[in-house]
Design an enzyme around this catalytic site. Structure first.
Site, mmCIF file in Angstrom:
data_model
loop_
_atom_site.group_PDB
_atom_site.id
_atom_site.type_symbol
_atom_site.label_atom_id
_atom_site.label_comp_id
_atom_site.label_asym_id
_atom_site.label_seq_id
_atom_site.Cartn_x
_atom_site.Cartn_y
_atom_site.Cartn_z
ATOM 1 N N ASP A 45 -7.527 -3.743 -1.892
ATOM 2 C CA ASP A 45 -7.781 -3.379 -0.520
ATOM 3 C C ASP A 45 -9.334 -3.693 -0.093
ATOM 4 O O ASP A 45 -9.798 -3.088 0.992
ATOM 5 C CB ASP A 45 -7.185 -1.952 -0.072
ATOM 6 C CG ASP A 45 -6.922 -1.981 1.683
ATOM 7 O OD1 ASP A 45 -6.559 -3.001 2.083
ATOM 8 O OD2 ASP A 45 -7.272 -0.921 2.041
ATOM 9 N N ALA A 67 -0.375 5.357 5.291
ATOM 10 C CA ALA A 67 0.249 5.047 6.505
ATOM 11 C C ALA A 67 1.842 5.047 6.649
ATOM 12 O O ALA A 67 2.280 4.419 7.150
ATOM 13 C CB ALA A 67 -0.045 3.673 7.098
ATOM 14 N N HIS A 87 0.832 -1.204 0.016
ATOM 15 C CA HIS A 87 0.021 -0.007 -0.115
ATOM 16 C C HIS A 87 0.836 1.351 0.016
ATOM 17 O O HIS A 87 0.718 1.953 1.049
ATOM 18 C CB HIS A 87 -0.963 -0.064 1.360
ATOM 19 C CG HIS A 87 -1.775 -1.091 1.217
ATOM 20 N ND1 HIS A 87 -2.679 -1.441 2.365
ATOM 21 C CD2 HIS A 87 -2.226 -2.165 0.405
ATOM 22 C CE1 HIS A 87 -3.358 -2.741 2.380
ATOM 23 N NE2 HIS A 87 -2.861 -2.899 1.008
ATOM 24 N N ASP A 140 -8.240 3.016 -6.250
ATOM 25 C CA ASP A 140 -9.839 2.736 -6.160
ATOM 26 C C ASP A 140 -10.310 4.364 -6.154
ATOM 27 O O ASP A 140 -11.188 4.291 -6.236
ATOM 28 C CB ASP A 140 -10.106 2.138 -4.715
ATOM 29 C CG ASP A 140 -9.604 2.925 -3.664
ATOM 30 O OD1 ASP A 140 -8.757 4.062 -3.765
ATOM 31 O OD2 ASP A 140 -9.913 2.690 -2.363
ATOM 32 N N GLY A 141 -9.160 5.203 -6.569
ATOM 33 C CA GLY A 141 -10.170 6.573 -6.618
ATOM 34 C C GLY A 141 -10.025 7.310 -5.450
ATOM 35 O O GLY A 141 -10.604 8.582 -5.313
ATOM 36 N N HIS A 167 -8.006 6.274 -2.056
ATOM 37 C CA HIS A 167 -6.724 5.978 -1.154
ATOM 38 C C HIS A 167 -5.471 6.738 -1.758
ATOM 39 O O HIS A 167 -4.829 7.301 -1.058
ATOM 40 C CB HIS A 167 -6.453 4.414 -0.943
ATOM 41 C CG HIS A 167 -7.118 3.876 -0.166
ATOM 42 N ND1 HIS A 167 -8.249 3.220 -0.322
ATOM 43 C CD2 HIS A 167 -6.627 3.472 1.022
ATOM 44 C CE1 HIS A 167 -8.802 2.835 0.751
ATOM 45 N NE2 HIS A 167 -7.976 2.664 1.600
ATOM 46 N N LEU A 173 -10.919 5.873 6.845
ATOM 47 C CA LEU A 173 -11.064 4.696 5.707
ATOM 48 C C LEU A 173 -10.810 3.238 6.344
ATOM 49 O O LEU A 173 -9.938 3.205 7.268
ATOM 50 C CB LEU A 173 -10.163 4.995 4.866
ATOM 51 C CG LEU A 173 -10.490 6.203 3.870
ATOM 52 C CD1 LEU A 173 -9.453 6.249 2.723
ATOM 53 C CD2 LEU A 173 -11.710 5.738 2.984
#
Length: 221
Positions: A101, A43, A39, A76-77, A79, A135
């Site tokens: 995800d 984070a 990812h 995904d548009g 994240h 999220l």
């Protein structure tokens, strides 16, 4: 670092992520056997010109005696911003791996869902912990991620599809039988229309799913 070495020696693919590691520590993790970043951008600390942190590995995958570093992108548009996707892909296209995800609320309409005892609110393309703006995953399908990634990065259709198939297979060391349509590869594949929507899914050569609103006719062998 010891854990990374031991896992890599046992043939276990190690991925780094959700970390504030500096660039030096991230490079050392790759030297010890880590192969991927989970990812990317999520984070992780914001990019800094003096220490880009783990994100900097996408520009150094072939430098400093490092092996190819793969990185997962949640396209995904929600994240990851389109510009961010484009920067990462332009820096290291051969390492991009698309991930959804997605949580089990994928496919549900707007409203409240209960997952593992937690209230999840589905609003548009967002999956949030109910009552917050936090999220808790994604509700995107892989084909949607491919379409979004294609538009965001201006890559070719082949390159977008490889980011969802060939690259993850290469990361796992199974590209001799997965991720391609080569002879002797496993007959696990999807059939897409001209707009990259899924028409049918095949596993081991058998059609296991077919869209209801399609004229696609599975081949008979």
């Amino acid at each position: 670092m010891v854990a990374i070495e031991q896992l890599a020696k046992r043939g276990i693919t190690v991925s780094l992520g959700h970390s504030d590691a500096n660039i030096g520590l991230a490079q050392e993790a790759i030297r010890r056997g880590a192969r991927c970043m989970t990812h990317l951008f999520n984070a992780m600390p914001q990019f800094h010109h003096r220490d880009p942190g783990m994100v900097g590995l996408i520009a150094q995958s072939s430098a400093a005696n490092l092996q190819t570093v793969f990185y997962g992108l949640i396209a995904d548009g929600v994240h990851t911003h389109p510009a961010t996707l484009k920067i990462a892909y332009r820096a290291h296209p051969k390492g991009a791996i698309l991930v959804t995800d997605a949580i089990s609320a994928m496919g549900f309409g707007a409203g409240i869902q209960f997952i593992a005892g937690v209230q999840i609110e589905i609003t548009g393309n967002h999956a949030l912990i109910a009552g917050t703006n936090t999220l808790c995953g994604s509700i995107a399908t892989m084909d949607r991620c491919i379409r979004y990634f294609l538009e965001a990065t201006d890559c070719s259709i082949v390159e977008a599809l490889e980011s969802a198939s060939l690259h993850p297979a290469q990361l796992l060391g199974i590209s001799d039988r997965k991720g391609t349509l080569n002879f002797y590869s496993d007959a696990d594949f999807v059939v897409l229309d001209d707009h990259l929507h899924v028409l049918a899914t095949f596993i081991a050569g058998e059609c296991v799913w077919q869209g209801e609103k399609t004229n696609f006719v599975p081949p008979k062998c």
